[in-house]
Design an enzyme around this catalytic site. Structure first.
Site, short mmCIF file in Angstrom:
data_model
loop_
_atom_site.label_atom_id
_atom_site.label_comp_id
_atom_site.label_asym_id
_atom_site.label_seq_id
_atom_site.Cartn_x
_atom_site.Cartn_y
_atom_site.Cartn_z
CG ASN A 208 -4.96 -2.03 -4.50
OD1 ASN A 208 -4.60 -1.33 -3.57
ND2 ASN A 208 -4.39 -3.21 -4.74
CE LYS A 336 -11.49 -12.65 0.05
NZ LYS A 336 -11.59 -11.21 -0.14
O1 PMT Z 1 -3.76 0.71 2.90
P1 PMT Z 1 -4.98 1.47 3.39
O2 PMT Z 1 -5.35 2.63 2.49
O3 PMT Z 1 -4.83 1.89 4.83
O4 PMT Z 1 -6.23 0.50 3.33
C1 PMT Z 1 -6.31 -0.61 4.18
C2 PMT Z 1 -6.85 -1.86 3.44
C3 PMT Z 1 -8.30 -1.61 3.04
C4 PMT Z 1 -6.00 -2.17 2.22
C5 PMT Z 1 -6.73 -3.03 4.49
O5 PMT Z 1 -7.46 -2.72 5.63
C6 PMT Z 1 -7.24 -4.33 3.89
O6 PMT Z 1 -8.41 -4.65 3.95
N1 PMT Z 1 -6.30 -5.12 3.30
C7 PMT Z 1 -6.60 -6.35 2.58
C8 PMT Z 1 -6.98 -6.02 1.19
C9 PMT Z 1 -7.14 -7.22 0.31
O7 PMT Z 1 -6.41 -7.37 -0.61
O8 PMT Z 1 -8.05 -8.10 0.69
P2 PMT Z 1 -8.34 -9.47 -0.12
O9 PMT Z 1 -9.64 -9.87 0.40
O10 PMT Z 1 -8.18 -9.27 -1.58
O11 PMT Z 1 -7.21 -10.47 0.35
C10 PMT Z 1 -7.34 -11.28 1.51
C11 PMT Z 1 -6.01 -11.48 2.17
O12 PMT Z 1 -5.14 -12.26 1.29
C12 PMT Z 1 -5.25 -10.20 2.48
O13 PMT Z 1 -4.65 -10.36 3.73
C13 PMT Z 1 -4.22 -10.10 1.36
O14 PMT Z 1 -3.03 -9.45 1.81
C14 PMT Z 1 -3.93 -11.56 1.03
N2 PMT Z 1 -3.59 -11.81 -0.38
C15 PMT Z 1 -4.47 -11.54 -1.38
C16 PMT Z 1 -4.12 -11.81 -2.68
C17 PMT Z 1 -2.87 -12.40 -2.96
N3 PMT Z 1 -2.49 -12.67 -4.19
N4 PMT Z 1 -2.01 -12.66 -1.95
C18 PMT Z 1 -2.36 -12.39 -0.67
O15 PMT Z 1 -1.57 -12.63 0.24
#
Ligand code: PMT
Length: 401
Positions: A208, A336
């Site tokens: 991504n 979440k």
């Molecule tokens: O890196 P940059 O370019 O500065 O951009 C920042 C960002 C947009 C990446 C950051 O601000 C952000 O929003 N990060 C979370 C992105 C994400 O994966 O969100 P999610 O909604 O898919 O996941 C929710 C949470 O679960 C996150 O904290 C993620 O780290 C965690 N997760 C998700 C999937 C997984 N398999 N394991 C996890 O731990």
């Protein structure tokens, strides 16, 4: 960041003087008022006019200059400084400070100041290794002087070794660190950043647009505030931050292993990484050949690292997640927060311009477990990091779980 701070920048004679110009620019850009003192030797490398133009203040070179002594005076410079930085700092200036010699404007002002002093040494490798220099540095460190560098590299004198001045951006970061309250001292923070890469074959992957900027800003600011920081990062093109425990990973599985290995040792965990939710069910051993018009790749779920942390967290640990959303920000983020048993989720609308992936700024809302929401305006990711860490400190202070 350094708004209203008064910095005296001492510049001594070495080839790295040209880099002090960039350091001055960084200080000025971040809002500091900078007064430059150059030794006579320093003026042989770069003209004082360069520093004067960029600082917007007269450059001081001479102790017995009647005008500048009347208008500012070396004691006044010493008194008004919030921070004293000498870059480059030669073996000569370090030796003089160590034995209390005050025979020119710079050494006299250093002697008279009560401000913290940060030295960025730059010299020949043999001078650096000389036990006399080493003794001087050790003595000054013991007295509470701060040092940054030198580092190893190709030196202007033709030698390859330790003696190269630290890069201006890193000296700047150290200077900000010296001026920052250590309100996170004693707190261990684990931060994840960047994307994960899920291999399809030896040359292709699913990933991504995460650049790591958000997670790296959190790591940098937490370190400045005195936290002991571990940063687990997916593949990004940012430089490795200094002074922290840095672990580089590729896939979601690698990240899970790294997080699992150190999670129990941390008081606060912040997951800013954009972890892939799915990975190819199998990785082709060889590069897949072009053939059919359409192909299918079976994907399987990756471990939800954050959800597992929520299930198994140790007593008193604070857990913070990020949610990158393109629709229904608050509801999706709150789901979440609950599903992963978090204390706080940073809801990130990644459809807004100047927000989310790869941007230097971010627009987020902090959603707390107790239902409160803090909406933040558009701000630099570093400022967002301060806000998230402010919240982490409060949550840590009240955490009983
Ligand atoms: O890196 P940059 O370019 O500065 O951009 C920042 C960002 C947009 C990446 C950051 O601000 C952000 O929003 N990060 C979370 C992105 C994400 O994966 O969100 P999610 O909604 O898919 O996941 C929710 C949470 O679960 C996150 O904290 C993620 O780290 C965690 N997760 C998700 C999937 C997984 N398999 N394991 C996890 O731990």
């Amino acid at each position: 960041m350094l708004n209203g701070k008064k910095i005296v920048l001492g510049v001594t004679g070495g080839i790295a003087v040209y880099k002090a110009v960039e350091l001055l620019r960084l200080f000025v850009k971040s809002g500091a008022e900078v007064h430059v003192i150059m030794t006579e030797a320093a003026t042989k490398f770069v003209a004082p006019l360069t520093f004067q133009t960029l600082s917007g203040n007269p450059v001081h070179t001479d102790m017995f200059n009647l005008i500048s002594e009347q208008e500012i005076g070396h004691i006044s410079l010493a008194d008004k400084a919030d921070l004293f930085v000498i870059a480059p700092a030669t073996a000569n200036i370090i030796g003089k400070i160590a034995v209390g010699i005050a025979d020119d404007l710079l050494t006299t002002t250093v002697m008279a100041t009560k401000a913290p002093l940060l030295l960025a040494p730059a010299m020949n490798v043999n001078m650096y290794d000389n036990p006399i220099y080493q003794e001087n540095e050790a003595k000054l460190r013991k007295l509470g002087y701060y040092f940054t560098g030198p580092v190893s590299g190709y030196l202007a004198c033709g030698w390859d070794g330790k003696g190269k001045m630290m890069e201006p951006a890193e000296i700047f970061e150290e200077a900000v660190g010296v001026l920052t309250d250590k309100d996170m001292a004693g707190i261990k923070v684990l931060i994840t950043a960047g994307p994960t890469l899920e291999a399809i074959d030896p040359v292709r992957f699913i990933s991504n647009h995460s650049s790591g900027k958000m997670g790296y800003a959190l790591a940098k600011v937490a370190k400045r505030r005195g936290a002991k920081v571990t940063l687990i990062s997916g593949p990004v093109s940012l430089p490795e931050p200094s002074g922290i425990n840095f672990i580089s990973v590729k896939s979601a599985k690698d990240m899970e292993e790294a997080v699992t290995a150190c999670c129990n040792n941390n008081d606060v965990i912040i997951k800013a990484a954009a972890v892939a939710d799915y990975r190819p069910a199998s990785i082709s051993e060889n590069k897949m050949k072009k053939g059919e018009d359409k192909i299918k790749i079976d994907l399987v779920k990756t471990p939800d690292i954050l959800a597992n942390l929520g299930k198994n967290r140790k007593l008193g640990q604070v857990l913070i997640g990020f949610a990158a959303e393109t629709t229904d920000l608050i509801n999706n983020a709150r789901k979440k927060l609950e599903k992963k048993s978090l204390d706080l989720i940073v809801a990130n609308d990644v459809t807004l311009p100047e927000s989310g992936f790869n941007s230097d700024k971010n627009i987020v809302k902090l959603l707390f477990k107790d239902g409160t929401v803090e909406e933040l305006p558009s701000m630099a990711k570093e400022q967002v990091a301060y806000k998230v860490l402010d919240a982490a400190i409060k949550l840590k202070a009240h955490s009983t779980l």
